[in-house]
Design an enzyme around this catalytic site. Structure first.
Site, PDB file in Angstrom:
ATOM      1  N   ASP A 149      49.643  39.072  48.463  1.00 24.93           N
ATOM      2  CA  ASP A 149      48.513  39.603  47.724  1.00 24.93           C
ATOM      3  C   ASP A 149      48.914  40.990  47.201  1.00 24.93           C
ATOM      4  O   ASP A 149      49.984  41.516  47.515  1.00 24.93           O
ATOM      5  CB  ASP A 149      47.258  39.656  48.625  1.00 24.93           C
ATOM      6  CG  ASP A 149      45.984  39.618  47.800  1.00 24.93           C
ATOM      7  OD1 ASP A 149      44.936  39.209  48.331  1.00 24.93           O
ATOM      8  OD2 ASP A 149      46.038  39.987  46.611  1.00 24.93           O
TER       9      ASP A 149
HETATM   10  C1  GLC Z   1      43.447  40.829  44.588  1.00 21.64           C
HETATM   11  C2  GLC Z   1      42.860  39.705  45.393  1.00 21.64           C
HETATM   12  C3  GLC Z   1      43.471  38.372  45.126  1.00 21.64           C
HETATM   13  C4  GLC Z   1      43.917  38.306  43.687  1.00 21.64           C
HETATM   14  C5  GLC Z   1      45.030  39.313  43.490  1.00 21.64           C
HETATM   15  C6  GLC Z   1      45.519  39.353  42.039  1.00 21.64           C
HETATM   16  O1  GLC Z   1      43.594  41.951  45.376  1.00 21.64           O
HETATM   17  O2  GLC Z   1      42.803  39.866  46.803  1.00 21.64           O
HETATM   18  O3  GLC Z   1      42.491  37.381  45.442  1.00 21.64           O
HETATM   19  O4  GLC Z   1      44.383  37.007  43.392  1.00 21.64           O
HETATM   20  O5  GLC Z   1      44.645  40.607  43.895  1.00 21.64           O
HETATM   21  O6  GLC Z   1      44.497  39.772  41.199  1.00 21.64           O
END
Ligand code: GLC
Length: 711
Positions: free
Chosen positions: A257
């Site tokens: 993430d």
């Molecule tokens: C965010 C979220 C995740 C998302 C990623 C990219 O922090 O936790 O769900 O897909 O970043 O945007």
């Protein structure tokens, strides 16, 4: 494979680690560290994936820099959070789950993927599969609700939809099952907070949706930000390399993430970037989203002998294999992923009418039929197009959604629809109240649009109090007061990304619709249901608490040794409130009623290898046509480990016109009755099993039978 072998042989270490790096650029902001211009890094071959860039033109320009101006010409993979639509926005996942219709779940994913791939995107960071039982956690909005069976079926449908083949045969998008795992059990409902659930709960609740996603062929998995009992998911080798890759046979990509690898330092398990990179790579994480830990930390980790080049090569190979599977080498600009003609908005409206939930309808005040001559449409969400999107709105234009005001004026041409917001969405400003109340004096009926804004749920949007924001409660009280003296009905349309705790509002309103966030056709869908052109059939995929104090609240709880009994003092109960939710899982009213009868179970004894059919008759009793959802639960009253009071095993739907009846068949597989035994091994145990069938997770409304499981 030859191409991949050749690329791996040609790549420098920096280029290899570039393939393990994903950077954000463009307009969407989805994390703390800022997006950047990555063109030079793309030319240098030090970035392999880009997220949050929207639009075919912008993507093509950057892809050209990779394909035509970098040394090896490896195409970039472009990703975005396409959760509930790309340009055509559908209801948020929590609302869509309430259709209990996997064919719709798959259809909206494929439609979104067609639109996104036509814009040259190749990955969506979806489906979000976090089982959520704590409405304080804003990310309830993004997922399929409180039940693991629903989440597992949602997972399979979404993976098949997002990864459907395009004309040239490649998947439209690579789906990313997230957030692995148990993220929804964050302490106190606070996003990113530590999670601590038992190994048994992990296996009963949080792992099954990801097992389903892997079985459906999901291309990638994203670990959660959170730690599980002190082990951050981003470096949880036991669950990533152990359970996901080895026991589930997952051979796809693991994408961290946003900035999560670097955050292993903040978690307190890594001393520096080299250490964080080592832990994540060893655990099986292939791609570093927006943390730079791999780019800066892996070379040092390699020098120190903490990681082997073979581990890096294995990750790069998985990246190149996915790019090859997506057809990016032959078609880097995704010109073959041509979008189908858009019928999406028509379908979006139908899906939205089926996603909203009629929570209450006293004296059948709904539908508003005959139409009121003068309708007062009040509240800050009556004419708020950007708020109809909900969190994670992809590439949808802010003003693209139809508001309730537009929808009602279109649906009720003979009525006069008077509109006033009354109060703002947030803040203490009451100056609009008088104008709103003046409309009450002129109206024959009131529609009050209240609730959360689009960004009050979703990521980093936990709330410790779940009432109406701002002065909306004051507006509601004043409207109820005035409408009461005039004897006119008040219908509340409640917008939210989670169940709200508004028992007084629900008590005082004549009717309440949970509109969640319904996407681009919100206003038309709500107007169709209010006017009776469409009948509500949505159900809630999550329990609605009476009070914050009941949270976490969900139907699959174990009864304990002193199950709650309001008549008995020494039982598991509250002194001040019932333990039951205000509305149970599966709750939702229609404009007609039906009854269930004649429960028939296909056998009285069952082995693990058996599959049992359960039949029930559904009889239309009163009112308009209905679309009824029926649930199959089981309960094992005796086992080596105490079992939840109810476990969801299947669900099915039936449409009935007045006077009609039909028979629904529900299916129970013996293998599904295995549970984590005394030593967490899958156990199928002999003994009695209750079979319970009904419209929601309220035992008092379920038809029941008992069979015998035989080992
Ligand atoms: C965010 C979220 C995740 C998302 C990623 C990219 O922090 O936790 O769900 O897909 O970043 O945007």
């Amino acid at each position: 494979m030859i191409r991949i072998d050749r690329l791996l042989a040609d790549m420098t270490l920096e280029e290899k680690i570039g393939q393990l790096t994903m950077l954000a650029t463009g307009s969407a902001v989805t994390g703390p560290s800022s997006a950047q211009d990555v063109t030079e890094q793309v030319r240098a071959g030090t970035v392999g994936h880009v997220l949050n860039l929207i639009g075919r033109e912008a993507i093509t320009i950057l892809q050209r820099a990779a394909v035509e101006e970098s040394r090896l010409g490896v195409p970039l993979l472009f990703g975005l959070d396409v959760l509930h639509g790309y340009r055509t926005l559908f209801p948020i996942p929590l609302a869509e789950a309430g259709l209990f219709d996997p064919s719709v779940w798959e259809w909206t994913a494929r439609e979104a993927a067609l639109e996104a791939a036509a814009d040259a995107l190749a990955m969506t960071f979806a489906p979000m599969l976090d089982v959520a039982r704590d409405p304080r956690w804003g990310r309830c909005a993004e997922g399929p609700g409180e039940d693991p069976l629903v989440a597992a079926r949602f997972a399979a449908a979404k993976v098949h939809g997002f990864q459907a083949a395009h004309a040239a045969g490649a998947p439209l998008l690579a789906a990313v099952a997230k957030h692995f795992c148990a993220y929804g059990a964050a302490t106190a409902g606070r996003d990113y907070a530590s999670v601590d659930v038992s190994d048994r709960t992990l296996r009963e609740v949080y792992l099954p949706p990801f097992a389903a996603a892997v079985a459906a062929g999901v291309a990638a998995v994203m670990p959660a930000f959170s730690d599980l009992a002190g082990e951050p998911m981003t470096s949880h080798a036991g669950l990533l390399r152990g359970w996901l890759r080895e026991s589930q046979g997952f051979a796809g990509l693991i994408v961290s993430d946003y900035h999560a690898i670097a955050e292993l330092i903040t978690h307190g398990v890594a001393a520096d970037e080299a250490h964080a990179a080592t832990l994540a790579l060893r655990a099986g994480v292939d791609v570093d989203m927006m943390s730079d830990a791999y780019r800066r930390g892996l070379p040092r980790a390699l020098e120190r002998g903490w990681v082997a080049l073979a581990d890096i090569d294995a990750a790069v190979r998985r990246v190149l294999e996915l790019k090859e599977r997506l057809g990016l080498f032959e078609d880097p600009y995704r010109e073959r992923a041509v979008a189908q003609p858009a019928h999406a908005r028509t379908r979006a409206r139908e899906i939205a009418t089926r996603a909203l939930v009629l929570l209450k309808n006293a004296r059948d005040v709904l539908p508003l039929d005959p139409m009121p001559r003068t309708l007062a449409l009040l509240g800050p969400l009556a004419a708020a197009p950007t708020e109809m999107r909900g969190p994670w709105w992809g590439a949808a234009e802010p003003e693209d959604a139809v508001t309730v005001c537009e929808g009602l004026r279109r649906a009720l041409p003979e009525s006069t629809v008077l509109h006033a917001p009354g109060v703002a969405l947030v803040g203490g400003d009451l100056c609009g109240m008088a104008a709103a109340l003046a409309l009450v004096e002129r109206a024959d009926a009131i529609v009050l649009c209240l609730g959360e804004g689009a960004e009050m749920s979703g990521e980093a949007a936990s709330r410790a109090a779940l009432g109406l924001p701002g002065q909306q409660g004051a507006l509601a009280d004043a409207v109820f007061e005035r409408a009461g003296t005039r004897g006119i009905p008040v219908v509340v349309v409640l917008f939210s990304g989670r169940p709200l705790v508004v028992p007084e509002l629900i008590e005082r309103a004549d009717a309440v619709i949970a509109a969640w966030f319904l996407g681009c056709e919100a206003g038309n869908a709500i107007a169709e249901v209010l006017s009776g052109r469409a009948s509500p059939s949505g159900r809630s995929a999550i329990s609605w608490p009476r009070a914050i104090g009941q949270i976490p609240i969900f139907f699959a709880q174990r009864a304990g040794g002193r199950p709650s009994d309001a008549r008995e003092r020494f039982t598991s109960r509250y002194l001040d409130l019932p333990v039951e939710p205000l509305f149970p899982f599966g709750h939702g009213l229609g404009y007609g009623r039906c009854r269930l009868e004649r429960l028939r179970v296909g056998a009285t004894r069952m082995r693990v290898e058996d599959t049992l059919e359960i039949h029930v008759d559904v009889v239309h009793e009163a009112g308009r046509a209905v679309e009824e959802t029926v649930f199959l639960f089981t309960h094992a009253p005796l086992a080596s480990v105490a079992r939840p009071a109810l476990e969801l095993r299947d669900f099915a739907k039936i449409r009935l016109r007045p006077g009609e009846s039909g028979t629904l068949t529900l299916t129970l597989r013996g293998a599904a009755l295995c549970f984590p035994g005394a030593h967490l091994e899958p156990a199928f145990e002999a003994g009695p099993l209750e079979i319970l069938v009904g419209p929601c997770a309220d035992r008092a409304r379920l038809l029941a039978a008992v069979i015998e499981l035989v080992a």
